[in-house]
Design a protein around this motif. Structure first.
Motif, PDB file in Angstrom:
ATOM      1  N   THR A  64      17.056  73.107  55.752  1.00 57.61           N
ATOM      2  CA  THR A  64      17.693  73.352  57.042  1.00 57.61           C
ATOM      3  C   THR A  64      18.652  74.520  56.882  1.00 57.61           C
ATOM      4  O   THR A  64      19.523  74.507  56.007  1.00 57.61           O
ATOM      5  N   SER A  66      20.486  78.173  59.111  1.00 58.27           N
ATOM      6  CA  SER A  66      20.731  78.888  60.367  1.00 58.27           C
ATOM      7  C   SER A  66      20.270  80.324  60.209  1.00 58.27           C
ATOM      8  O   SER A  66      20.661  81.004  59.262  1.00 58.27           O
ATOM      9  N   GLY A  69      21.847  82.545  64.103  1.00 59.22           N
ATOM     10  CA  GLY A  69      22.521  81.595  64.982  1.00 59.22           C
ATOM     11  C   GLY A  69      21.678  80.416  65.409  1.00 59.22           C
ATOM     12  O   GLY A  69      22.197  79.481  66.020  1.00 59.22           O
ATOM     13  N   ASP A  70      20.383  80.431  65.099  1.00 60.48           N
ATOM     14  CA  ASP A  70      19.500  79.326  65.471  1.00 60.48           C
ATOM     15  C   ASP A  70      19.246  78.438  64.246  1.00 60.48           C
ATOM     16  O   ASP A  70      18.952  78.936  63.154  1.00 60.48           O
ATOM     17  N   ARG A  71      19.328  77.127  64.430  1.00 60.67           N
ATOM     18  CA  ARG A  71      19.137  76.178  63.341  1.00 60.67           C
ATOM     19  C   ARG A  71      17.649  75.850  63.195  1.00 60.67           C
ATOM     20  O   ARG A  71      16.961  75.571  64.177  1.00 60.67           O
ATOM     21  N   HIS A  72      17.178  75.894  61.974  1.00 59.14           N
ATOM     22  CA  HIS A  72      15.767  75.607  61.689  1.00 59.14           C
ATOM     23  C   HIS A  72      15.675  74.593  60.553  1.00 59.14           C
ATOM     24  O   HIS A  72      16.421  74.679  59.576  1.00 59.14           O
ATOM     25  N   LYS A 130      23.657  80.451  56.174  1.00 64.79           N
ATOM     26  CA  LYS A 130      23.615  81.232  57.406  1.00 64.79           C
ATOM     27  C   LYS A 130      23.020  82.597  57.100  1.00 64.79           C
ATOM     28  O   LYS A 130      23.587  83.371  56.328  1.00 64.79           O
ATOM     29  N   THR A 132      21.300  86.259  58.421  1.00 64.40           N
ATOM     30  CA  THR A 132      21.188  87.231  59.515  1.00 64.40           C
ATOM     31  C   THR A 132      20.128  88.246  59.164  1.00 64.40           C
ATOM     32  O   THR A 132      20.149  88.825  58.077  1.00 64.40           O
TER      33      THR A 132
END
Length: 212
Positions: A64, A66, A69-72, A130, A132
């Protein structure tokens, strides 16, 4: 004139020995061929069948993280790189696969704001991270300042390395390695541009950093 046929020059005992040796050769050859066939048959027996059985599935893990900004949450093979996770599992092809060996920088992304080569980073080690990518820099229709600077400075040609160059440039600015053009070149040296746009890339980083 005599009409008797000439006697054979081979004695009866020799004829018998010759015939015997031929029979022995044929029998020996037949036995040898049979042995080879039996060996070949054994090679295709249970042991060969076991060798031909499908290998066990590689171990997988639930990850899991990010991304932009989207959690997967995904199940991945433990050998999956972050690069392949982004491109093949999450549908984010902006991060490019160049050398796949950490030498060209085309796959550069930010993890917690730090630059990494996605091709060398295992996805299973990023649980809770996190990330990007180039897709996450713009704010809607508003480009990131470095993206705009690349356009203003015409800092690309084929564009293949551009996502990695921009991500590395963003990291370079955050790390405050923009004191001079030479410093920028040094800290951007892990990103290769086959088209040779290095001078314009440096100018773009300078512009985004507020130096131009």
């Amino acid at each position: 004139m005599s009409t008797e046929l000439p006697e054979s020059t081979v004695a009866p005992a020799e004829e018998h020995a010759t015939a015997l040796s031929r029979r022995t050769f044929i029998a020996t050859t037949t036995t040898a061929v049979g042995g080879v066939a039996a060996t070949a048959g054994a090679a295709t027996g249970p042991s060969a069948a076991a060798a031909a059985a499908p290998a066990e599935a590689p171990p997988t893990s639930r990850v899991t993280l990010s991304v932009n900004g989207d959690r997967h949450t995904v199940m991945v093979d433990n050998r999956t790189s972050l690069l392949d996770l982004l491109r093949e599992h999450l549908g984010l092809p902006g991060t490019k696969k160049g050398c796949d060996a950490g030498a060209c920088g085309a796959c550069t992304v930010l993890i917690g704001g730090l630059r990494v080569n996605a091709c060398l980073t295992l996805a299973v080690r990023l649980d809770g991270a996190k990330v990007t990518t180039i897709e996450g820099l713009a704010d809607g229709d508003q480009l990131h300042p470095l993206q705009q600077a690349f356009i203003d400075q015409d800092a690309f040609q084929c564009g293949y390395c551009t996502p990695g160059q921009i991500m590395s440039g963003v990291g370079c600015i955050k790390e405050d390695h923009t004191g001079s053009a030479a410093e920028i070149r040094e800290w951007m040296s892990g990103n290769i541009c086959r088209c040779g746009c290095y001078t314009k890339i440096v100018r773009a980083v300078e512009q985004a950093a507020g130096r131009k």
